[in-house]
Design a protein around this motif. Structure first.
Motif, PDB file in Angstrom:
ATOM      1  N   ASP A  61     103.265 -31.004  55.339  1.00 61.22           N
ATOM      2  CA  ASP A  61     102.130 -31.894  55.044  1.00 61.22           C
ATOM      3  C   ASP A  61     101.835 -32.848  56.202  1.00 61.22           C
ATOM      4  OD1 ASP A  61     104.229 -33.684  54.839  1.00 61.22           O
ATOM      5  OD2 ASP A  61     103.932 -34.113  52.720  1.00 61.22           O
ATOM      6  N   GLY A  62     102.579 -32.723  57.288  1.00 60.20           N
ATOM      7  CA  GLY A  62     102.292 -33.508  58.493  1.00 60.20           C
ATOM      8  C   GLY A  62     102.951 -34.875  58.528  1.00 60.20           C
ATOM      9  N   ARG A  63     103.895 -35.106  57.616  1.00 57.04           N
ATOM     10  CA  ARG A  63     104.469 -36.461  57.486  1.00 57.04           C
ATOM     11  C   ARG A  63     105.144 -36.972  58.770  1.00 57.04           C
ATOM     12  NH1 ARG A  63     108.054 -36.498  52.544  1.00 57.04           N
ATOM     13  NH2 ARG A  63     106.228 -35.482  51.649  1.00 57.04           N
ATOM     14  N   ILE A  64     105.796 -36.079  59.526  1.00 52.84           N
ATOM     15  CA  ILE A  64     106.473 -36.537  60.762  1.00 52.84           C
ATOM     16  C   ILE A  64     105.412 -36.956  61.786  1.00 52.84           C
ATOM     17  CG2 ILE A  64     107.955 -35.839  62.686  1.00 52.84           C
ATOM     18  CD1 ILE A  64     109.524 -34.084  60.744  1.00 52.84           C
ATOM     19  N   ILE A  65     104.380 -36.131  61.869  1.00 51.27           N
ATOM     20  CA  ILE A  65     103.293 -36.394  62.822  1.00 51.27           C
ATOM     21  C   ILE A  65     102.589 -37.713  62.478  1.00 51.27           C
ATOM     22  CG2 ILE A  65     101.031 -35.522  63.555  1.00 51.27           C
ATOM     23  CD1 ILE A  65     102.178 -32.670  63.050  1.00 51.27           C
ATOM     24  N   PHE A  66     102.270 -37.886  61.203  1.00 52.61           N
ATOM     25  CA  PHE A  66     101.532 -39.091  60.810  1.00 52.61           C
ATOM     26  C   PHE A  66     102.385 -40.355  60.990  1.00 52.61           C
ATOM     27  CE2 PHE A  66      99.217 -35.784  58.229  1.00 52.61           C
ATOM     28  CZ  PHE A  66      98.140 -35.726  59.108  1.00 52.61           C
ATOM     29  N   MET A  67     103.662 -40.249  60.678  1.00 53.79           N
ATOM     30  CA  MET A  67     104.501 -41.441  60.873  1.00 53.79           C
ATOM     31  C   MET A  67     104.673 -41.754  62.362  1.00 53.79           C
ATOM     32  SD  MET A  67     108.271 -42.505  59.517  1.00 53.79           S
ATOM     33  CE  MET A  67     107.945 -42.506  57.784  1.00 53.79           C
ATOM     34  N   ALA A  68     104.795 -40.697  63.177  1.00 49.42           N
ATOM     35  CA  ALA A  68     104.934 -40.914  64.631  1.00 49.42           C
ATOM     36  C   ALA A  68     103.732 -41.685  65.167  1.00 49.42           C
ATOM     37  CB  ALA A  68     105.072 -39.570  65.339  1.00 49.42           C
ATOM     38  N   ILE A  69     102.555 -41.346  64.658  1.00 46.25           N
ATOM     39  CA  ILE A  69     101.339 -42.017  65.137  1.00 46.25           C
ATOM     40  C   ILE A  69     101.228 -43.428  64.541  1.00 46.25           C
ATOM     41  CG2 ILE A  69      98.809 -41.935  65.091  1.00 46.25           C
ATOM     42  CD1 ILE A  69      99.016 -38.861  65.005  1.00 46.25           C
ATOM     43  N   GLU A  70     101.405 -43.511  63.225  1.00 45.01           N
ATOM     44  CA  GLU A  70     101.111 -44.778  62.543  1.00 45.01           C
ATOM     45  C   GLU A  70     102.189 -45.841  62.734  1.00 45.01           C
ATOM     46  OE1 GLU A  70      98.270 -43.990  58.898  1.00 45.01           O
ATOM     47  OE2 GLU A  70     100.137 -42.917  58.641  1.00 45.01           O
ATOM     48  N   GLU A  71     103.455 -45.411  62.709  1.00 47.99           N
ATOM     49  CA  GLU A  71     104.522 -46.429  62.807  1.00 47.99           C
ATOM     50  C   GLU A  71     105.110 -46.561  64.202  1.00 47.99           C
ATOM     51  OE1 GLU A  71     107.657 -46.455  59.917  1.00 47.99           O
ATOM     52  OE2 GLU A  71     106.260 -46.037  58.286  1.00 47.99           O
ATOM     53  N   PHE A  72     105.066 -45.460  64.972  1.00 45.81           N
ATOM     54  CA  PHE A  72     105.729 -45.491  66.284  1.00 45.81           C
ATOM     55  C   PHE A  72     104.713 -45.489  67.433  1.00 45.81           C
ATOM     56  CE2 PHE A  72     108.869 -44.231  63.269  1.00 45.81           C
ATOM     57  CZ  PHE A  72     110.069 -44.732  63.747  1.00 45.81           C
ATOM     58  N   HIS A  73     103.422 -45.418  67.057  1.00 43.44           N
ATOM     59  CA  HIS A  73     102.324 -45.492  68.029  1.00 43.44           C
ATOM     60  C   HIS A  73     102.403 -44.412  69.111  1.00 43.44           C
ATOM     61  CE1 HIS A  73     101.675 -49.094  65.857  1.00 43.44           C
ATOM     62  NE2 HIS A  73     102.894 -49.503  66.149  1.00 43.44           N
ATOM     63  N   ALA A  74     103.013 -43.287  68.750  1.00 46.68           N
ATOM     64  CA  ALA A  74     103.115 -42.158  69.696  1.00 46.68           C
ATOM     65  C   ALA A  74     101.890 -41.265  69.531  1.00 46.68           C
ATOM     66  CB  ALA A  74     104.376 -41.358  69.390  1.00 46.68           C
ATOM     67  N   LYS A  75     101.707 -40.358  70.455  1.00 41.96           N
ATOM     68  CA  LYS A  75     100.749 -39.272  70.249  1.00 41.96           C
ATOM     69  C   LYS A  75     101.552 -38.180  69.541  1.00 41.96           C
ATOM     70  CE  LYS A  75      97.871 -40.122  74.263  1.00 41.96           C
ATOM     71  NZ  LYS A  75      98.693 -41.281  74.687  1.00 41.96           N
ATOM     72  N   ALA A  76     100.868 -37.360  68.769  1.00 39.22           N
ATOM     73  CA  ALA A  76     101.647 -36.359  68.037  1.00 39.22           C
ATOM     74  C   ALA A  76     100.807 -35.150  67.668  1.00 39.22           C
ATOM     75  CB  ALA A  76     102.239 -36.986  66.778  1.00 39.22           C
ATOM     76  N   GLY A  77     101.501 -34.060  67.417  1.00 46.87           N
ATOM     77  CA  GLY A  77     100.849 -32.829  67.003  1.00 46.87           C
ATOM     78  C   GLY A  77     101.893 -31.887  66.439  1.00 46.87           C
ATOM     79  N   GLY A  78     101.433 -30.695  66.125  1.00 43.03           N
ATOM     80  CA  GLY A  78     102.379 -29.725  65.585  1.00 43.03           C
ATOM     81  C   GLY A  78     101.683 -28.445  65.215  1.00 43.03           C
ATOM     82  N   VAL A  79     102.513 -27.520  64.729  1.00 44.29           N
ATOM     83  CA  VAL A  79     101.998 -26.216  64.332  1.00 44.29           C
ATOM     84  C   VAL A  79     102.534 -25.896  62.936  1.00 44.29           C
ATOM     85  CG1 VAL A  79     103.894 -24.988  65.531  1.00 44.29           C
ATOM     86  CG2 VAL A  79     101.740 -23.805  65.086  1.00 44.29           C
ATOM     87  N   GLU A  80     101.688 -25.291  62.124  1.00 42.95           N
ATOM     88  CA  GLU A  80     102.082 -24.932  60.757  1.00 42.95           C
ATOM     89  C   GLU A  80     101.542 -23.538  60.458  1.00 42.95           C
ATOM     90  OE1 GLU A  80     103.988 -26.133  58.102  1.00 42.95           O
ATOM     91  OE2 GLU A  80     103.268 -24.293  57.181  1.00 42.95           O
ATOM     92  N   ILE A  81     102.388 -22.734  59.837  1.00 41.08           N
ATOM     93  CA  ILE A  81     102.010 -21.338  59.601  1.00 41.08           C
ATOM     94  C   ILE A  81     101.264 -21.135  58.284  1.00 41.08           C
ATOM     95  CG2 ILE A  81     104.057 -20.486  58.361  1.00 41.08           C
ATOM     96  CD1 ILE A  81     104.092 -18.241  60.587  1.00 41.08           C
ATOM     97  N   GLU A  82     101.383 -22.126  57.395  1.00 39.60           N
ATOM     98  CA  GLU A  82     100.833 -21.940  56.055  1.00 39.60           C
ATOM     99  C   GLU A  82      99.451 -22.615  55.975  1.00 39.60           C
ATOM    100  OE1 GLU A  82      99.711 -22.720  52.880  1.00 39.60           O
ATOM    101  OE2 GLU A  82     101.546 -23.538  51.994  1.00 39.60           O
ATOM    102  N   PRO A  83      98.378 -21.823  55.756  1.00 40.59           N
ATOM    103  CA  PRO A  83      97.022 -22.369  55.874  1.00 40.59           C
ATOM    104  C   PRO A  83      96.690 -23.507  54.913  1.00 40.59           C
ATOM    105  CG  PRO A  83      96.973 -20.002  55.412  1.00 40.59           C
ATOM    106  CD  PRO A  83      98.398 -20.377  55.489  1.00 40.59           C
TER     107      PRO A  83
END
Ligand code: SAM
Length: 172
Positions: A61-83
Motif C-alpha cells: 500500500d506504499g506505507r514505507i514510501i509515504f512515511m519516508a516522504i512525510e516523516e523523513f522528508h526523503a524522496k521515495a519510490g518503489g515497484v509493486e507487482i500487484e495492480p
C-alpha cells in the motif's frame, strides 16, 4: 448447453481477482503490511533524511514510501507487482499531494540504481534473485530487510526484537 453470459462474466471477474491477489506469492511474497512502528524503525535504522532516495521493492500500500516522504522528508519510490495495490497507492499519493515514483512491475526488472536506501520485505527466494543487483548499487547505499536476511552478508545493524537487518553496500 447454453452459456449463461452474466454468470460466466462474474465468474471470470472473480477468478481474475483471485489470480491478481494471489500470484505475488509466487513472484516474491504475498501482501503482508509491515506495522507502522516497524516502518519507522526501518527508516530510522537506515538514518533516512532529506538527502535520501528511499526505494521499496514490493511496496504494497506504499506505507514505507509515504512515511519516508512525510516523516523523513526523503524522496521515495518503489515497484509493486500487484495492480490493485499499485492503483490504490497512486490514488493515495494524489489525494495527499505527494509525488513518489511508483512503478507497476517486478522488482527483478526494476531500475533502482538511484536509491540510497532500499527496503525489502520479500521472501528469501526473492533475496536470491535480487542479491547481485543490490550488491552493485552505489557504495554506502543502505539496504534494510524485515524478517528475511541475506545469509552470506554481514549486517551493520540488527534489531533482533523487530527482526530488522541493515546492510551497507561496500560492507557486505
Ligand atoms: C510482504 S508485502 C510488503 C509490502 C510493503 N513493502 C510493506 O512493508 O508493508 C510484499 C509486497 O511485495 C509485492 N511483490 C511480491 N513479489 C513482487 C515482485 N517480484 N516485484 C514487485 N512486487 C512484488 C506483493 O504484491 C506485496 O505487496
Amino acid at each position: 448447453m447454453a452459456i449463461n453470459y452474466p454468470v460466466a462474466f462474474v465468474l471470470f471477474l472473480a477468478l481474475a481477482f483471485l489470480f491478481i491477489s494471489f500470484w505475488p506469492v509466487f513472484a516474491g511474497a504475498n501482501w503482508q503490511p509491515t506495522s507502522m512502528n516497524r516502518v519507522r524503525s526501518m527508516l530510522k535504522m537506515a538514518n533516512a533524511n532529506k538527502d535520501d532516495y528511499v526505494y521499496d521493492l514490493g511496496f504494497g500500500d506504499g506505507r514505507i514510501i509515504f512515511m519516508a516522504i512525510e516523516e523523513f522528508h526523503a524522496k521515495a519510490g518503489g515497484v509493486e507487482i500487484e495492480p490493485i495495490k499499485f492503483i490504490a497507492a497512486k490514488i493515495y499519493a494524489k489525494w495527499k499531494g505527494l509525488e513518489p515514483d511508483l512503478k507497476l512491475g517486478s522488482a527483478y526488472g526494476a531500475d533502482f540504481s538511484r536509491a540510497t536506501i532500499v527496503t525489502i520485505f520479500l521472501s528469501s527466494f526473492a533475496h536470491k534473485l535480487l542479491k547481485k543487483k543490490l550488491a552493485g548499487l552505489k557504495k554506502g547505499t543502505r539496504i534494510v530487510t524485515y524478517y528475511w536476511k541475506f545469509p552470506d552478508w554481514k549486517p551493520v545493524k540488527v534489531d533482533k526484537k523487530l527482526e530488522l537487518y541493515l546492510y551497507e553496500v561496500g560492507k557486505l
